[in-house]
Design a protein around this motif. Structure first.
Motif, mmCIF file in Angstrom:
data_model
loop_
_atom_site.group_PDB
_atom_site.id
_atom_site.type_symbol
_atom_site.label_atom_id
_atom_site.label_comp_id
_atom_site.label_asym_id
_atom_site.label_seq_id
_atom_site.Cartn_x
_atom_site.Cartn_y
_atom_site.Cartn_z
ATOM 1 N N TYR A 679 0.826 -1.212 0.000
ATOM 2 C CA TYR A 679 0.000 0.000 0.000
ATOM 3 C C TYR A 679 0.862 1.264 0.000
ATOM 4 O O TYR A 679 0.501 2.280 -0.610
ATOM 5 N N ILE A 680 2.021 1.209 0.652
ATOM 6 C CA ILE A 680 2.948 2.347 0.607
ATOM 7 C C ILE A 680 3.447 2.567 -0.820
ATOM 8 O O ILE A 680 3.483 3.701 -1.322
ATOM 9 N N TYR A 681 3.848 1.458 -1.483
ATOM 10 C CA TYR A 681 4.337 1.576 -2.869
ATOM 11 C C TYR A 681 3.237 2.093 -3.799
ATOM 12 O O TYR A 681 3.496 2.884 -4.712
ATOM 13 N N LEU A 682 2.020 1.611 -3.578
ATOM 14 C CA LEU A 682 0.893 2.085 -4.389
ATOM 15 C C LEU A 682 0.699 3.585 -4.209
ATOM 16 O O LEU A 682 0.466 4.321 -5.185
ATOM 17 N N ALA A 683 0.780 4.054 -2.955
ATOM 18 C CA ALA A 683 0.648 5.490 -2.690
ATOM 19 C C ALA A 683 1.729 6.269 -3.426
ATOM 20 O O ALA A 683 1.457 7.293 -4.072
ATOM 21 N N ALA A 684 2.987 5.748 -3.364
ATOM 22 C CA ALA A 684 4.102 6.425 -4.028
ATOM 23 C C ALA A 684 3.913 6.458 -5.547
ATOM 24 O O ALA A 684 4.115 7.495 -6.195
ATOM 25 N N ALA A 685 3.522 5.323 -6.112
ATOM 26 C CA ALA A 685 3.353 5.239 -7.571
ATOM 27 C C ALA A 685 2.200 6.120 -8.047
ATOM 28 O O ALA A 685 2.311 6.819 -9.072
ATOM 29 N N ASN A 686 1.091 6.095 -7.331
ATOM 30 C CA ASN A 686 -0.057 6.936 -7.726
ATOM 31 C C ASN A 686 0.291 8.411 -7.626
ATOM 32 O O ASN A 686 -0.154 9.221 -8.457
ATOM 33 N N MET A 713 8.859 1.733 10.417
ATOM 34 C CA MET A 713 9.999 1.728 9.492
ATOM 35 C C MET A 713 9.646 1.583 8.012
ATOM 36 O O MET A 713 10.324 2.160 7.168
ATOM 37 N N PRO A 714 8.607 0.840 7.613
ATOM 38 C CA PRO A 714 8.275 0.816 6.179
ATOM 39 C C PRO A 714 7.988 2.213 5.623
ATOM 40 O O PRO A 714 8.326 2.513 4.463
ATOM 41 N N PHE A 715 7.405 3.086 6.457
ATOM 42 C CA PHE A 715 7.112 4.459 6.029
ATOM 43 C C PHE A 715 8.379 5.300 6.024
ATOM 44 O O PHE A 715 8.609 6.089 5.099
ATOM 45 N N VAL A 716 9.216 5.090 7.053
ATOM 46 C CA VAL A 716 10.485 5.824 7.144
ATOM 47 C C VAL A 716 11.356 5.521 5.924
ATOM 48 O O VAL A 716 11.914 6.430 5.295
ATOM 49 N N GLU A 717 11.468 4.246 5.573
ATOM 50 C CA GLU A 717 12.322 3.822 4.455
ATOM 51 C C GLU A 717 11.869 4.417 3.132
ATOM 52 O O GLU A 717 12.685 4.621 2.228
ATOM 53 N N ASN A 718 10.584 4.702 3.017
ATOM 54 C CA ASN A 718 10.041 5.167 1.733
ATOM 55 C C ASN A 718 9.633 6.639 1.741
ATOM 56 O O ASN A 718 8.908 7.091 0.853
ATOM 57 N N CYS A 719 10.130 7.371 2.722
ATOM 58 C CA CYS A 719 9.806 8.796 2.786
ATOM 59 C C CYS A 719 10.305 9.571 1.568
ATOM 60 O O CYS A 719 9.786 10.650 1.268
ATOM 61 N N ASP A 720 11.307 9.040 0.888
ATOM 62 C CA ASP A 720 11.774 9.739 -0.322
ATOM 63 C C ASP A 720 10.676 9.844 -1.367
ATOM 64 O O ASP A 720 10.740 10.681 -2.273
ATOM 65 N N TYR A 721 9.647 9.012 -1.267
ATOM 66 C CA TYR A 721 8.518 9.058 -2.205
ATOM 67 C C TYR A 721 7.214 9.537 -1.552
ATOM 68 O O TYR A 721 6.367 10.121 -2.220
ATOM 69 N N ILE A 722 7.059 9.274 -0.259
ATOM 70 C CA ILE A 722 5.734 9.528 0.344
ATOM 71 C C ILE A 722 5.721 10.680 1.344
ATOM 72 O O ILE A 722 4.661 10.996 1.901
ATOM 73 N N LYS A 723 6.848 11.367 1.574
ATOM 74 C CA LYS A 723 6.861 12.446 2.572
ATOM 75 C C LYS A 723 5.826 13.522 2.266
ATOM 76 O O LYS A 723 5.103 13.977 3.182
ATOM 77 N N PRO A 724 5.678 13.989 1.012
ATOM 78 C CA PRO A 724 4.641 15.009 0.745
ATOM 79 C C PRO A 724 3.235 14.514 1.102
ATOM 80 O O PRO A 724 2.395 15.307 1.545
ATOM 81 N N LEU A 725 3.000 13.216 0.916
ATOM 82 C CA LEU A 725 1.688 12.656 1.265
ATOM 83 C C LEU A 725 1.503 12.637 2.783
ATOM 84 O O LEU A 725 0.408 12.936 3.290
#
Length: 823
Positions: A679-686, A713-725
């Motif tokens: 779901y994190i990756y989906l948020a980033a891709a969308n 940590m899954p959110f921390v690791e992917n903040c480069d894509y999802i921080k604005p969200l």
């Protein structure tokens, strides 16, 4: 009568001799012709007369397992350790395994030309074996040659192999005897014929050497060389019928084997010692031959097929007695699958189930699934009652084959039989029921509490550890994370950790510490995902000690992978590489080839978060998962890694398209970690394709699952894509405390990434000289200074000096880090 020994004389035309002389000019030679054209003889005679190390493998059926077993045995003559490594590796049907195979072969010092001959290759001419041969050939290993003899080949890249100069292709036209060859051949065997007779023989046989040989034998009998009959009539008239009855009986008995030894023949044949008979047969005709290296006798396929017809005419008692003797011989050799096949031909199900109990199912892989199911389906229940251990072994295999319907039916049959076993010893009955409870525990995977109920019952029944289950296998199914395996209910992660801590001692008791340390790893991983790195690191070392003390490689890898992630958070890339190298060396030294793909997953995980695309294993980048050695329970973790790889490669649409399958796979047991990451990756891709509402909805879904357990940590690791969200959700007043915790951890995380990038991956790397680059690449591959010097024809001191310069230029202090810089 002419001298019998002359009939075994061998003649080769200049065409054959010239074609064979090209073997050492190409990495691959294929000799393709129908049965009876002398393919095998031509190759044997040429190689026997050359100073080469010849490794000969004959193929008898289309079993990949049998093929690979024999291939591994070939290498015992070169290097016993390499041979054993091949056995552990298993058939290499993926690039990782193929690369390991090449690495192992290159370690062998081939001081002279070495030829692997695979005889009757058409029987195993599959897509997988073709790719294996092509891979070996393309790597152009010095002093290493492959020869295939086959009635036909179906290499899709045959023309390409020839165009690249890899292939010496010899066909029927080269092997057939022209009239002038027939004259010379017959003369060599003591028979003089005229040109017109040679033309007639050629017209009748079309240059087929087997027919020419049989007609020559007939000529010796009645001075007549033209006999218009099929080949088997000729075999009967000129080879079989003239033999003494004891010789004929011996041959009919031996035709049930693909080959046989003198001891095997003596064991199976209920006659006198066969030594004199075999010697007589070998000396007087060319259809029975002896391989000195393997001390094994072979029948030509034409004679064998003829004899099989004679064997079929025998009565059933005769055949069954022979089959049972053959089965018992293979039991002595611990060749259990082959012994089962002979027992089945004899209709002896008691013997089949006895063999299953001896083997404990260790020989039964997926290739033989249908065969073992067939045996048990046809076996009368009265016999099954007498072999409850065999039934337990069979049920275990059904479960691993994912034959759940048949597994449940067999469980019912087993319990019904147990209820009707009034006469068996009470202790033995408890043991069987204990093994049954342990077996049933796997039906509760991945519900720790449910599984533990079975384990506790098994503990009460079993007085000693199980001897039905394979406790030497991987407890983790190839997963690098225990928490991933058993985190299944949102809001209950802490409880699940406590349950596994309470439950595992019961499992350890009945399995002799299989998976030791698993519960400690899960506790340490929970602290990691909470962002409590200090506790996580302390407990990870405890887990490592528990696993290492009990040789539990899967758990060791889980603990080291956690240490790698903790080193990442400290910006300690040197330690990351050291730990990866430690695992790789351990896998190679202990032949733990199941974990090769596990290690690649771990590396891809780390490098994808560093955006080091070139360091991610290609099979993951391409999504080629069909032939991985990972078992299904670990596939959702592979998707965690693959999803991030798709993200960093900008394949947003592909990621979104794969997401349903990711969620489906992660929902089977379930594996919540797989769902959170997806779901994190989906948020980033969308977000990348400007579907903001979808992106926010996906991110909220991930947070909803994870935040009850504070899995940050899954959110921390992917903040480069999802921080604005995350910022937008925070501004909307949604999950504010949670998002604050995530962003606080992200500050440390991004510092670590910048530290690693600055210290180890500078954009302007110093240029190495051509000689320095040669030495650096060999050093990075693990070669010693001595070997590097020998390969480049320079002294060890020169290698040492040049390597020092390389290390200084690149700012590294180990060969492991050097490897990263050269990628």
């Amino acid at each position: 009568m002419k001298n019998q020994s002359k009939s075994r004389n061998i003649y080769f035309s200049t065409r054959i001799t010239k074609a064979m002389s090209e073997i050492f000019n190409y990495p691959l030679t294929i000799v393709e012709a129908p049965m009876g054209y002398g393919k095998t003889t031509a190759v044997q005679e040429y190689l026997n007369n050359n100073d080469a190390n010849v490794l000969w493998q004959k193929v008898y059926d289309n079993s990949i397992t049998s093929f690979w077993t024999e291939f591994c045995n070939l290498f015992r003559e070169l290097d016993v350790d390499c041979s054993q490594s091949f056995v552990q590796l298993g058939f290499p049907n993926d690039n990782i395994a193929k690369q390991e195979m090449i690495r192992l072969i290159r370690k062998i010092v081939l001081t002279k030309k070495t030829v692997i001959v695979i005889d009757d290759y058409h029987l195993i001419n599959t897509d997988d074996t073709n790719k294996l041969i092509e891979y070996l050939v393309a790597n152009k290993i010095p002093n290493f040659f492959i020869v295939l003899t086959a009635r036909y080949v179906e290499f899709p890249n045959l023309e390409e192999l020839a165009l690249k100069g890899y292939l010496n292709y010899i066909t029927k036209e080269t092997l057939e005897f022209l009239p002038k060859d027939i004259i010379k051949y017959y003369r060599l065997c003591g028979i003089t014929i005229k040109a017109i007779e040679a033309d007639e023989l050629y017209s009748f046989t079309e240059g087929w050497i087997s027919a020419l040989y049989l007609l020559m034998l007939k000529f010796d009998m009645d001075n007549s060389y033209i006999f218009k009959a099929d080949i088997y009539t000729l075999i009967d008239k000129v080879v079989y019928t003239p033999l003494a009855e004891i010789h004929r009986d011996f041959l009919v008995n031996m035709c049930i084997f693909d080959n046989f030894t003198i001891n095997q023949a003596a064991y199976v044949w209920n006659g006198e010692s066969p030594s004199l008979i075999i010697d007589d047969l070998v000396s007087k005709n060319a259809f029975v031959t002896y391989n000195k290296n393997k001390r094994t006798y072979f029948m030509h396929s034409i004679l064998k097929k003829f004899l099989e017809g004679k064997f079929e005419d025998k009565n059933q008692n005769y055949k069954n007695t022979l089959y049972v003797n053959a089965a018992k011989w293979h039991i002595k050799k611990e060749e259990y699958l082959t012994s089962m096949q002979y027992a089945y031909l004899a209709g002896d199900f008691d013997l089949i189930l006895n063999i299953v109990e001896l083997d404990k199912g260790n020989s039964i892989n997926s290739e033989y699934k249908d065969l073992i199911i067939k045996y048990f389906e046809e076996c009368p229940n009265e016999i099954k009652k007498r072999f409850p251990i065999a039934m337990l072994v069979y049920m275990r295999r059904l479960f691993t084959f994912n034959e759940i319907v048949m597994f449940k039916k067999s469980c019912g049959d087993f319990m019904e039989n147990m209820q009707n076993m009034d006469s068996i010893d009470d202790d033995y009955k408890k043991r069987l029921l204990g093994e049954f409870e342990l077996l049933l525990s796997f039906t509760g995977y991945n519900d720790i509490e449910k599984m533990s109920e079975y384990h506790r019952r098994a503990c009460k029944l079993l007085k000693e550890p199980t001897n039905i289950l394979d406790v030497k296998g991987s407890w983790t199914f190839g997963s690098p994370s225990v928490l991933y395996m058993f985190y299944r209910k949102s809001g209950e992660l802490e409880k699940e950790v406590e349950i596994i801590k309470e439950s595992m001692p019961f499992y350890y008791q009945v399995t002799n510490n299989h998976g030791k340390g698993a519960e400690i790893v899960m506790e340490a991983e929970r602290y990691y995902f909470l962002g409590n790195f200090e506790n996580s690191e302390i407990i990870s070392y405890k887990a490592y000690q528990a696993a290492n003390g009990n040789s539990q490689s899967g758990i060791i890898i889980c603990s080291i992978f956690l240490q790698i992630r903790l080193a990442f958070m400290n910006g300690d890339f040197y330690n990351i590489v050291r730990l990866f190298n430690e695992v790789r060396v351990d896998i190679e030294n202990k032949k733990l080839y199941l974990f090769m793909h596990t290690l690649d997953m771990c590396e891809a995980y780390i490098y994808s978060y560093l955006n080091l695309k070139e360091s991610i294993p290609e099979w993951i980048t391409r999504g080629e998962f069909k032939n991985t050695r990972l078992l299904f329970p670990s596939m959702a973790f592979l998707n965690i890694v693959y999803g991030r790889v798709l993200l960093v490669n900008g394949e947003y649409l592909k990621l979104i398209g794969n997401s349903d399958n990711f969620i489906k796979t992660a929902s089977v047991f379930p594996n919540l970690l797989g769902q959170i990451y997806t779901y994190i990756y989906l948020a980033a891709a969308n977000r990348q394709i400007f579907r903001q509402n979808d992106a926010l909805a996906d991110l909220k879904m991930a947070l909803e699952i994870a935040m009850l357990d504070k899995v940050y940590m899954p959110f921390v690791e992917n903040c480069d894509y999802i921080k604005p969200l995350l910022d937008e959700l925070y501004n909307q007043g949604i999950y504010c405390d949670v998002i604050s915790s995530i962003l606080k951890l992200h500050v440390s995380y991004i510092k670590a990434v910048k530290l690693i990038t600055r210290d180890y991956f500078k954009e302007n790397k110093p240029r190495l000289t051509e000689r320095e680059m040669e030495i650096a690449r060999l050093a990075a591959e693990g070669f010693s200074n001595k070997v590097i010097g020998e390969r480049l024809f320079i002294s060890q001191n020169t290698v040492k000096t040049q390597l020092k310069s390389v290390f200084e230029k690149l700012g590294v202090n180990s060969r492991s880090l050097l490897k990263q810089h050269l990628k």
